[in-house]
Design an enzyme around this catalytic site. Sequence first.
Site, PDB file in Angstrom:
ATOM      1  N   LYS A   1       0.403  13.463   2.723  1.00  0.00           N
ATOM      2  CA  LYS A   1      -0.025  14.786   2.543  1.00  0.00           C
ATOM      3  C   LYS A   1       0.291  15.528   1.175  1.00  0.00           C
ATOM      4  O   LYS A   1       0.130  16.655   0.842  1.00  0.00           O
ATOM      5  CB  LYS A   1       1.084  15.466   3.451  1.00  0.00           C
ATOM      6  CG  LYS A   1       0.752  15.192   4.911  1.00  0.00           C
ATOM      7  CD  LYS A   1       1.846  15.891   5.706  1.00  0.00           C
ATOM      8  CE  LYS A   1       2.210  15.034   7.272  1.00  0.00           C
ATOM      9  NZ  LYS A   1       3.164  15.701   7.764  1.00  0.00           N
TER      10      LYS A   1
ATOM     11  N   ARG B   1      10.478   0.301  -3.523  1.00  0.00           N
ATOM     12  CA  ARG B   1       9.245  -0.622  -4.364  1.00  0.00           C
ATOM     13  C   ARG B   1       8.341   0.439  -4.462  1.00  0.00           C
ATOM     14  O   ARG B   1       7.900   1.425  -3.730  1.00  0.00           O
ATOM     15  CB  ARG B   1       8.795  -1.681  -3.724  1.00  0.00           C
ATOM     16  CG  ARG B   1       7.507  -2.061  -4.267  1.00  0.00           C
ATOM     17  CD  ARG B   1       7.075  -3.529  -3.700  1.00  0.00           C
ATOM     18  NE  ARG B   1       7.941  -4.612  -4.042  1.00  0.00           N
ATOM     19  CZ  ARG B   1       7.659  -5.865  -3.884  1.00  0.00           C
ATOM     20  NH1 ARG B   1       6.629  -6.228  -3.304  1.00  0.00           N
ATOM     21  NH2 ARG B   1       8.772  -6.731  -4.061  1.00  0.00           N
TER      22      ARG B   1
ATOM     23  N   HIS C   1      12.346  -6.266 -11.459  1.00  0.00           N
ATOM     24  CA  HIS C   1      12.811  -6.695  -9.789  1.00  0.00           C
ATOM     25  C   HIS C   1      13.984  -7.614 -10.050  1.00  0.00           C
ATOM     26  O   HIS C   1      13.986  -8.540  -9.723  1.00  0.00           O
ATOM     27  CB  HIS C   1      11.444  -7.615  -9.372  1.00  0.00           C
ATOM     28  CG  HIS C   1      11.364  -7.903  -8.027  1.00  0.00           C
ATOM     29  ND1 HIS C   1      12.205  -7.553  -6.967  1.00  0.00           N
ATOM     30  CD2 HIS C   1      10.304  -8.325  -7.300  1.00  0.00           C
ATOM     31  CE1 HIS C   1      12.139  -7.714  -5.835  1.00  0.00           C
ATOM     32  NE2 HIS C   1      10.664  -8.324  -5.678  1.00  0.00           N
TER      33      HIS C   1
ATOM     34  N   ARG D   1       8.467 -10.432   1.639  1.00  0.00           N
ATOM     35  CA  ARG D   1       9.764 -11.212   1.344  1.00  0.00           C
ATOM     36  C   ARG D   1      10.633 -10.186   1.228  1.00  0.00           C
ATOM     37  O   ARG D   1      11.864 -10.164   1.480  1.00  0.00           O
ATOM     38  CB  ARG D   1       9.620 -11.986   0.439  1.00  0.00           C
ATOM     39  CG  ARG D   1       9.345 -13.502   0.629  1.00  0.00           C
ATOM     40  CD  ARG D   1       8.401 -13.889  -0.262  1.00  0.00           C
ATOM     41  NE  ARG D   1       7.325 -13.571  -0.584  1.00  0.00           N
ATOM     42  CZ  ARG D   1       6.099 -13.634  -0.008  1.00  0.00           C
ATOM     43  NH1 ARG D   1       5.862 -14.512   0.604  1.00  0.00           N
ATOM     44  NH2 ARG D   1       4.943 -13.008  -0.479  1.00  0.00           N
ATOM     45  N   THR D   2      10.412  -9.140   0.278  1.00  0.00           N
ATOM     46  CA  THR D   2      11.598  -8.419  -0.305  1.00  0.00           C
ATOM     47  C   THR D   2      11.856  -7.399   0.700  1.00  0.00           C
ATOM     48  O   THR D   2      13.085  -7.014   1.048  1.00  0.00           O
ATOM     49  CB  THR D   2      11.083  -7.526  -1.618  1.00  0.00           C
ATOM     50  OG1 THR D   2      10.576  -8.336  -2.472  1.00  0.00           O
ATOM     51  CG2 THR D   2      12.173  -6.780  -2.213  1.00  0.00           C
TER      52      THR D   2
HETATM   53  N1   CP Z   1       8.769 -12.046  -4.395  1.00  0.00           N
HETATM   54  C1   CP Z   1       8.393 -10.952  -3.849  1.00  0.00           C
HETATM   55  O1   CP Z   1       8.647  -9.693  -4.375  1.00  0.00           O
HETATM   56  O2   CP Z   1       7.555 -10.916  -2.743  1.00  0.00           O
HETATM   57  P1   CP Z   1       7.019  -9.565  -1.739  1.00  0.00           P
HETATM   58  O3   CP Z   1       5.896  -8.904  -2.822  1.00  0.00           O
HETATM   59  O4   CP Z   1       6.224 -10.317  -0.635  1.00  0.00           O
HETATM   60  O5   CP Z   1       8.184  -8.772  -1.688  1.00  0.00           O
END
Ligand code: CP
Length: 334
Positions: free
Chosen positions: A113, A134, A162, A84-85
């Site tokens: 590497k 991320r 988040h 999603r993100t």
């Molecule tokens: N909600 C969320 O962070 O989903 P993903 O891990 O799929 O990005």
Amino acid sequence: MFSSSFFYFFILLLNVIAMFARRDILSIHDLTKEEIDYVLSRAEELEVYAQGAGSGSRGNGSGSDSDLLGGKILANLFYEPSTRTRLSFEVAMKRLGGEVINLSSPDMSAAAKGENLVDTIRVVSKYCDIIALRHPKEGASRMAAAFSSVPIINAGDGAGQHPTQTLLDLYTIKKDGLLDQLKIALIGDLKYGRTVHSLVYALSLYGAKLFFVSPDALKIPADIKADLKEAGADISEYTDINEVIKEVNVLYLTRIQKERFPDPAEYNKVADTYRITIDLIKENEGVVIMHPLPKIDEIDAEVDRTENARYFTQAFYGIPVRMAVLYMLLSKRK
Ligand code: CP
């Protein structure tokens, strides 16, 4: 001569631009309540582009519907899995006319590497206008921001925060008209769940009543609880959903974060603690059910088809909300 109303509008506009001047979004603490409200309002305006305005039908637009971010490049640096993100950041950027470069698998980058994150950030920030990062390590985004020449958006750092998930969660709650009268049960892995760690701080700004429901081993961290108490938040803790089901208007489920457990045996002890069923919903027929996703076994498949389930719409709202975030962080650079 300008009218006084135009003058005040102009000053307001300058203030809004200044609010986001050269900003990173590393944690929800980087945004004031006024700024969060501004993001939510902006997302509402941009939602028409998220749906593909050109086609007149939801999600099937052809071509670029907006050129608000034309010429801008987003780098998605994802060192942990994401659906999603990463994809909603990509769609948000493209729907606003921008472009995206992706590092979606560290195994296929110079990280394999042995290149460290700092060197990667030094280089990639010269290739783009903004970075969504991320990373499995808590604090990675903050470190990246110290070495980046462009804004960093924390797209999830370990069990840390988040913040853009929080913004889309708030947007979902606002769409249901519940933001100013919220009684929410946050259920599941409150120890490692970064979505909850961000969300509860934002909810405390709106006077929400917070019901924490978790196994004893996965309680909300003591420092977060202390912060919330100091901020005057109304919080209480439970281990059983049945104790709160009739008290709340939103259930916010979370996945038990298997990958964050040092000992797999500890995960197995709590893996199946909670499950939302049709029978449970009958106890509170109007309750809204949210989940940041992915979900595993914590919600019965039958619940997906109910009017209560909001989690797929919630995931869609990632697009307008991330459009709003990207637009505000990038527009001040024009
Ligand atoms: N909600 C969320 O962070 O989903 P993903 O891990 O799929 O990005």
